[in-house]
Write a protein that holds these residues in place. Sequence first.
Motif, PDB file in Angstrom:
ATOM      1  N   PRO A 187       0.841  -1.205   0.000  1.00 29.62           N
ATOM      2  CA  PRO A 187       0.000   0.000   0.000  1.00 29.62           C
ATOM      3  C   PRO A 187       0.875   1.254   0.000  1.00 29.62           C
ATOM      4  CG  PRO A 187      -0.814  -1.600   1.584  1.00 29.62           C
ATOM      5  CD  PRO A 187       0.513  -2.105   1.128  1.00 29.62           C
ATOM      6  N   THR A 188       0.527   2.188  -0.868  1.00 33.15           N
ATOM      7  CA  THR A 188       1.371   3.360  -1.082  1.00 33.15           C
ATOM      8  C   THR A 188       0.512   4.613  -1.194  1.00 33.15           C
ATOM      9  OG1 THR A 188       2.997   2.017  -2.274  1.00 33.15           O
ATOM     10  CG2 THR A 188       3.110   4.386  -2.612  1.00 33.15           C
ATOM     11  N   VAL A 189       1.039   5.713  -0.685  1.00 30.02           N
ATOM     12  CA  VAL A 189       0.463   7.036  -0.896  1.00 30.02           C
ATOM     13  C   VAL A 189       1.419   7.815  -1.784  1.00 30.02           C
ATOM     14  CG1 VAL A 189      -0.226   9.210   0.179  1.00 30.02           C
ATOM     15  CG2 VAL A 189      -0.732   7.040   1.317  1.00 30.02           C
ATOM     16  N   LEU A 190       0.896   8.396  -2.855  1.00 29.62           N
ATOM     17  CA  LEU A 190       1.707   9.189  -3.784  1.00 29.62           C
ATOM     18  C   LEU A 190       1.115  10.587  -3.893  1.00 29.62           C
ATOM     19  CD1 LEU A 190       3.900   9.534  -6.003  1.00 29.62           C
ATOM     20  CD2 LEU A 190       2.193   8.671  -7.634  1.00 29.62           C
ATOM     21  N   CYS A 191       1.940  11.606  -3.621  1.00 35.56           N
ATOM     22  CA  CYS A 191       1.529  13.005  -3.737  1.00 35.56           C
ATOM     23  C   CYS A 191       2.141  13.590  -5.008  1.00 35.56           C
ATOM     24  CB  CYS A 191       1.973  13.818  -2.532  1.00 35.56           C
ATOM     25  SG  CYS A 191       1.414  13.178  -0.939  1.00 35.56           S
ATOM     26  N   VAL A 192       1.322  14.212  -5.832  1.00 39.03           N
ATOM     27  CA  VAL A 192       1.778  14.817  -7.087  1.00 39.03           C
ATOM     28  C   VAL A 192       1.327  16.269  -7.103  1.00 39.03           C
ATOM     29  CG1 VAL A 192       1.694  14.723  -9.600  1.00 39.03           C
ATOM     30  CG2 VAL A 192       1.603  12.597  -8.272  1.00 39.03           C
ATOM     31  N   GLY A 193       2.263  17.171  -7.346  1.00 42.42           N
ATOM     32  CA  GLY A 193       1.967  18.591  -7.293  1.00 42.42           C
ATOM     33  C   GLY A 193       1.373  19.147  -8.569  1.00 42.42           C
ATOM     34  N   PRO A 194       1.183  20.451  -8.621  1.00 43.67           N
ATOM     35  CA  PRO A 194       0.637  21.113  -9.797  1.00 43.67           C
ATOM     36  C   PRO A 194       1.725  21.336 -10.842  1.00 43.67           C
ATOM     37  CG  PRO A 194       1.106  22.732  -8.120  1.00 43.67           C
ATOM     38  CD  PRO A 194       1.460  21.391  -7.529  1.00 43.67           C
ATOM     39  N   GLU A 195       1.380  22.007 -11.929  1.00 44.74           N
ATOM     40  CA  GLU A 195       2.380  22.374 -12.922  1.00 44.74           C
ATOM     41  C   GLU A 195       3.476  23.180 -12.223  1.00 44.74           C
ATOM     42  OE1 GLU A 195       2.272  21.449 -16.239  1.00 44.74           O
ATOM     43  OE2 GLU A 195       0.551  20.262 -15.604  1.00 44.74           O
ATOM     44  N   GLY A 196       4.734  22.756 -12.363  1.00 37.80           N
ATOM     45  CA  GLY A 196       5.841  23.430 -11.694  1.00 37.80           C
ATOM     46  C   GLY A 196       6.163  22.860 -10.331  1.00 37.80           C
ATOM     47  N   GLY A 197       5.333  21.940  -9.842  1.00 37.27           N
ATOM     48  CA  GLY A 197       5.618  21.272  -8.589  1.00 37.27           C
ATOM     49  C   GLY A 197       5.118  22.018  -7.360  1.00 37.27           C
ATOM     50  N   PHE A 198       5.172  21.335  -6.227  1.00 36.35           N
ATOM     51  CA  PHE A 198       4.859  21.970  -4.948  1.00 36.35           C
ATOM     52  C   PHE A 198       5.917  23.019  -4.620  1.00 36.35           C
ATOM     53  CE2 PHE A 198       2.852  17.711  -4.119  1.00 36.35           C
ATOM     54  CZ  PHE A 198       1.563  18.160  -3.892  1.00 36.35           C
ATOM     55  N   THR A 199       5.580  23.973  -3.763  1.00 34.34           N
ATOM     56  CA  THR A 199       6.569  24.935  -3.279  1.00 34.34           C
ATOM     57  C   THR A 199       7.480  24.244  -2.262  1.00 34.34           C
ATOM     58  OG1 THR A 199       5.216  25.676  -1.416  1.00 34.34           O
ATOM     59  CG2 THR A 199       4.873  26.796  -3.549  1.00 34.34           C
ATOM     60  N   PRO A 200       8.669  24.810  -1.996  1.00 27.27           N
ATOM     61  CA  PRO A 200       9.536  24.215  -0.967  1.00 27.27           C
ATOM     62  C   PRO A 200       8.832  24.067   0.380  1.00 27.27           C
ATOM     63  CG  PRO A 200      10.774  25.792  -2.270  1.00 27.27           C
ATOM     64  CD  PRO A 200       9.339  25.912  -2.716  1.00 27.27           C
ATOM     65  N   TYR A 201       8.015  25.055   0.751  1.00 26.85           N
ATOM     66  CA  TYR A 201       7.268  24.949   2.008  1.00 26.85           C
ATOM     67  C   TYR A 201       6.350  23.731   1.987  1.00 26.85           C
ATOM     68  CZ  TYR A 201       3.466  25.851   5.307  1.00 26.85           C
ATOM     69  OH  TYR A 201       2.519  25.723   6.301  1.00 26.85           O
ATOM     70  N   GLU A 202       5.637  23.538   0.875  1.00 26.29           N
ATOM     71  CA  GLU A 202       4.700  22.423   0.785  1.00 26.29           C
ATOM     72  C   GLU A 202       5.424  21.082   0.798  1.00 26.29           C
ATOM     73  OE1 GLU A 202       1.199  24.756  -1.731  1.00 26.29           O
ATOM     74  OE2 GLU A 202       2.805  23.705  -2.785  1.00 26.29           O
ATOM     75  N   VAL A 203       6.547  21.009   0.097  1.00 25.73           N
ATOM     76  CA  VAL A 203       7.330  19.776   0.119  1.00 25.73           C
ATOM     77  C   VAL A 203       7.798  19.479   1.545  1.00 25.73           C
ATOM     78  CG1 VAL A 203       9.450  18.652  -0.679  1.00 25.73           C
ATOM     79  CG2 VAL A 203       8.070  19.986  -2.283  1.00 25.73           C
ATOM     80  N   GLY A 204       8.241  20.531   2.248  1.00 26.74           N
ATOM     81  CA  GLY A 204       8.672  20.357   3.626  1.00 26.74           C
ATOM     82  C   GLY A 204       7.554  19.841   4.517  1.00 26.74           C
ATOM     83  N   LYS A 205       6.341  20.367   4.344  1.00 26.24           N
ATOM     84  CA  LYS A 205       5.210  19.915   5.151  1.00 26.24           C
ATOM     85  C   LYS A 205       4.863  18.454   4.840  1.00 26.24           C
ATOM     86  CE  LYS A 205       2.809  22.063   7.488  1.00 26.24           C
ATOM     87  NZ  LYS A 205       2.822  22.260   8.966  1.00 26.24           N
ATOM     88  N   LEU A 206       4.924  18.088   3.572  1.00 28.34           N
ATOM     89  CA  LEU A 206       4.631  16.705   3.190  1.00 28.34           C
ATOM     90  C   LEU A 206       5.693  15.753   3.739  1.00 28.34           C
ATOM     91  CD1 LEU A 206       3.497  17.370  -0.491  1.00 28.34           C
ATOM     92  CD2 LEU A 206       2.039  16.540   1.355  1.00 28.34           C
ATOM     93  N   GLU A 207       6.943  16.181   3.687  1.00 22.73           N
ATOM     94  CA  GLU A 207       8.018  15.350   4.223  1.00 22.73           C
ATOM     95  C   GLU A 207       7.912  15.240   5.743  1.00 22.73           C
ATOM     96  OE1 GLU A 207      11.485  15.883   0.822  1.00 22.73           O
ATOM     97  OE2 GLU A 207      11.504  17.198   2.593  1.00 22.73           O
TER      98      GLU A 207
END
Length: 239
Positions: A187-207
């Motif tokens: 079982p896996t969860v995959l997060c995919v951002g918008p065009e241009g990707g998530f912002t660094p803040y958003e990536v940090g929150k997801l991590e």
Amino acid sequence: MNLALLFEEDFAAADRAVLTGRRLTHLHEVLKVAEGDLIPVGRVDGNIGSGRVLSLTDSQADILVELTEAPPPPLPLTLILAMPRPKMFRRVLQTCATLGVKDLWLIHSYKVEKSFWQTPWLSAEHLRENMTLGLEQARDTVLPQVNIRKLFKPFVEDELPGLLQGKRALVAHPGTTTPCPTHLDQPTVLCVGPEGGFTPYEVGKLESAGCEGVHLGPRILRVETAVPVLVSRLFDACR
């Protein structure tokens, strides 16, 4: 249409269904069926099988239904997707349904324009229409569950940790150091951002919530391309 997906309202009896509209047009113009012919059918969230055309007119097709086979197995995937541009959202939704994604979360992101959430393609009617097209392509019957969350931070802080429990968690983002894994069987969860990707803040929150950053190489892909590439790489989706 590799399979006519039948909804509850299509059934006149337990083994009889009536096709109209788009599906009837497909029978006439593409399959060119005649009375007595067999067509592939499936009951939504149920089995697949065949339907024998009992009568065929310009207004409807009456079919005798026999459903004996289970649909293809779903992917063990929860897909969390920043809301795409409306012009590509339909294609992404159809692709997810075709590939076997059954748990889809649409979330907000800084690079997602607020107007995207106003698209009529998010209505229940249009969601069902496009998921149906994807399922018919794949000869599947199980409708995906679509969850909509318009606030990024509350979702990541309050709901995401629960979704990640017992699953491998990934966020696809250009510039990370780890290549996207392959041949997963868990079982896996995959997060995919918008065009241009998530912002660094958003990536940090997801991590911080437990997601591992992965990439597909140096090329920047459109969302409608990235989703099938990621899913196929992770799960051998066409097996």
